[in-house]
Motif scaffolding. Structure first.
Motif, PDB file in Angstrom:
ATOM      1  N   GLN A 289       0.780  -1.371   0.012  1.00 23.43           N
ATOM      2  CA  GLN A 289       0.013   0.182   0.057  1.00 23.43           C
ATOM      3  C   GLN A 289       0.910   1.269   0.068  1.00 23.43           C
ATOM      4  O   GLN A 289       0.471   2.071  -0.625  1.00 23.43           O
ATOM      5  N   LEU A 292       2.239   2.079  -3.300  1.00 22.34           N
ATOM      6  CA  LEU A 292       1.663   2.682  -4.419  1.00 22.34           C
ATOM      7  C   LEU A 292       1.512   4.019  -4.061  1.00 22.34           C
ATOM      8  O   LEU A 292       1.425   4.959  -4.848  1.00 22.34           O
ATOM      9  N   GLU A 295       4.739   6.038  -4.776  1.00 23.40           N
ATOM     10  CA  GLU A 295       4.898   5.859  -6.356  1.00 23.40           C
ATOM     11  C   GLU A 295       3.860   6.693  -6.992  1.00 23.40           C
ATOM     12  O   GLU A 295       4.197   7.510  -8.087  1.00 23.40           O
ATOM     13  N   THR A 297      -0.251   6.951  -8.798  1.00 28.04           N
ATOM     14  CA  THR A 297      -0.728   6.507 -10.300  1.00 28.04           C
ATOM     15  C   THR A 297      -0.046   7.233 -11.254  1.00 28.04           C
ATOM     16  O   THR A 297       0.942   7.936 -11.163  1.00 28.04           O
ATOM     17  N   LEU A 393      -3.579   3.609 -14.164  1.00 29.15           N
ATOM     18  CA  LEU A 393      -2.512   2.656 -13.695  1.00 29.15           C
ATOM     19  C   LEU A 393      -1.115   2.906 -14.344  1.00 29.15           C
ATOM     20  O   LEU A 393      -0.869   2.774 -15.496  1.00 29.15           O
ATOM     21  N   GLN A 397       1.190  -1.670 -12.084  1.00 27.44           N
ATOM     22  CA  GLN A 397       0.398  -1.308 -10.945  1.00 27.44           C
ATOM     23  C   GLN A 397      -1.050  -2.416 -10.901  1.00 27.44           C
ATOM     24  O   GLN A 397      -1.763  -2.290  -9.929  1.00 27.44           O
ATOM     25  N   GLU A 400       0.439  -4.993  -8.860  1.00 27.48           N
ATOM     26  CA  GLU A 400       1.122  -4.483  -7.503  1.00 27.48           C
ATOM     27  C   GLU A 400       0.761  -3.070  -7.241  1.00 27.48           C
ATOM     28  O   GLU A 400       1.567  -2.337  -7.353  1.00 27.48           O
ATOM     29  N   GLY A 401      -0.744  -2.980  -7.093  1.00 27.92           N
ATOM     30  CA  GLY A 401      -1.243  -1.543  -6.822  1.00 27.92           C
ATOM     31  C   GLY A 401      -2.559  -1.546  -5.985  1.00 27.92           C
ATOM     32  O   GLY A 401      -2.378  -2.069  -4.878  1.00 27.92           O
ATOM     33  N   TRP A 402      -3.594  -1.248  -6.654  1.00 34.59           N
ATOM     34  CA  TRP A 402      -4.960  -0.921  -5.924  1.00 34.59           C
ATOM     35  C   TRP A 402      -5.387  -2.244  -5.543  1.00 34.59           C
ATOM     36  O   TRP A 402      -6.220  -2.050  -4.352  1.00 34.59           O
TER      37      TRP A 402
END
Length: 455
Positions: A289, A292, A295, A297, A393, A397, A400-402
């Motif tokens: 978390q 993200l 980084e 979006t 994205l 992502q 490996e994101g939301w």
């Protein structure tokens, strides 16, 4: 022997569409709800305002469609109506130093071939578009398909056009479309987001355009979010930012910006990914978390409204290195002999949303006879409480994101368009979906807990 227990209580942070529908759902189950909103208004990144001489315009989310199931339910529930954006006469698109001109149909034809390539494999990757990870979660998925699916989260959305028989003009045209769509640079945009949009649109680019750029609410987004808010019985505290959230397996403590603390059984946090850095979490967010949030979006763009002299029925595109990537006429003002256009670009620092000269320079890319009279918008990326427009994205992502925000072992729950499984990030439909799903899961959990305490 039964012991009387207090009514379960939940805080909802954020009064955008996700927060409002979550609050309504929770209250419908008999849960006490208090909504905290950092801004001085409700709606979040949907904001109907008056600009350019008193015209009612959408600063954020605009278009809806009957094939977006969650927002269409709300439109039906509250008796709202829709109407179409105007048909377009002239189309312009830029490649290098050349400006092409044709009809909107000509532009659609030119774009259709590249869109077909960009949306390629959407049917294989997303057989259930509102369950985007089904291919990964299904143990019977062919390993070769799974490998291709994971690989498709890497690189750029335009990479698939560079090794075929596509011309630079084709690539520039696709860059125009997706610089606006991703609200950021196509070079860092995950190819999977575009394919997911395609899957949500029956794998047809024409339907994707209709869903995201065609129909607007007659009474604006305000007509819908005001209607939802009117059904909420509990307080909606405006100008009330949350500074800290302590979350455990049995409850939460919120510290507001004024230093006061409040306790509840759970919290539904609907702040966008770009705003999470302004809230302290105890315990801290998980490593995925936090990665993200750090980084960010791919969303670094903008939306602008521009009033020009005369009647101009136009749609125009230009690659992402230009200030505006997508421009189209939205309102014809016969009493003013003027036209209001809406534009989207990939870099919010490339234009001054309220400066006529800046807007004029952007429009001169296509035509030198469009005279800007006024312009305006809201810089969502610079806005502390959003930090982005819609959450698109970056490469990597999608996996490996939301999705890192889906599971939790505490009473802190995330909701919002940024975390939707359907229309993730881009439209109100995803915000409503996430708010409903998160609220219903929490209702089940709190109800089970309440029953265990009273028996």
């Amino acid at each position: 022997m039964s012991t009387a227990q207090k009514t379960p209580s939940v805080f909802v942070v954020g009064a955008g569409f996700s927060g409002l529908v979550a609050a309504r759902e929770l209250e419908s189950a008999g849960i006490d709800v208090c909504v905290y909103e950092a801004r001085d208004r409700i709606g979040g990144r949907a904001w109907t305002d008056e600009r350019l001489g008193g015209h009612v315009l959408e600063m954020g989310a605009t278009w809806v469609h009957w094939m977006q199931p969650f927002v269409w339910t709300e439109i039906t529930r509250y008796g709202q109506e829709i109407y179409p954006s105007p048909d377009i006469e002239d189309a312009y698109w830029v490649s290098g130093d050349t400006v092409r001109r044709g009809t909107e149909h000509d532009l659609d034809v030119a774009l259709s071939r590249v869109q077909e390539k960009i949306l390629e494999n959407s049917r294989d990757f997303f057989p259930y578009p509102h369950d985007p990870m089904r291919v990964v979660d299904d143990p019977t998925t062919d390993p070769e398909l799974l490998a291709r699916f994971r690989s498709a989260d890497n690189g750029s959305v335009l990479d698939c056009l560079r090794d075929g028989d596509f011309t630079q003009e084709d690539i520039d045209l696709a860059d125009s479309y997706w610089s606006a769509g991703y609200q950021g640079p196509t070079a860092t945009a995950s190819p999977l987001m575009a394919k997911h949009w395609g899957a949500l649109s029956d794998h047809r680019s024409s339907l994707m355009d209709e869903q995201t750029l065609r129909f607007k609410l007659t009474h604006g987004m305000r007509g819908l979010y005001d209607s939802i808010a009117a059904d909420i019985r509990g307080p909606i505290a405006l100008d009330t930012a949350v500074a800290r959230i302590v979350h455990t397996a049995t409850g939460v403590e919120l510290t507001l910006a004024d230093g006061t603390t409040h306790h509840a059984d759970a919290v539904v946090l609907t702040a966008p990914i770009g705003a999470l850095e302004h809230i302290e979490f105890d315990p801290p967010m998980t490593a995925p978390q936090q990665k993200l949030v750090t980084e960010k979006t791919n969303s670094s763009g903008f939306k602008i409204w521009i009033k020009v002299a005369g009647h101009h029925s136009v749609i125009a595109g230009a690659p992402g290195e230009h200030p505006i990537s997508l421009l189209r006429s939205e309102y014809f003002l016969d009493d003013e002999n003027a036209t209001i256009l809406v534009g989207f670009g990939s870099d919010h620092t490339a234009i001054d949303l309220d400066d006529v000269a800046s807007a004029q320079k952007a429009l001169d890319v296509w035509r030198g006879d469009l005279t800007v009279l006024d312009c305006g918008g809201h810089d969502w990326v610079a806005d502390k409480w959003s930090g982005q427009t819609w959450a698109t994205l970056k490469s990597g992502q999608f996996f490996e994101g939301w999705s890192a925000f889906y599971t939790t072992d505490t009473r802190l729950r995330f909701a919002g368009a940024d975390f939707a499984k359907g229309w993730n990030g881009v439209v109100v439909d995803g915000a409503i979906e996430s708010g409903i799903v998160t609220a219903r899961k929490l209702i089940g959990e709190l109800s089970a807990h309440h029953r265990s305490l009273t028996t």
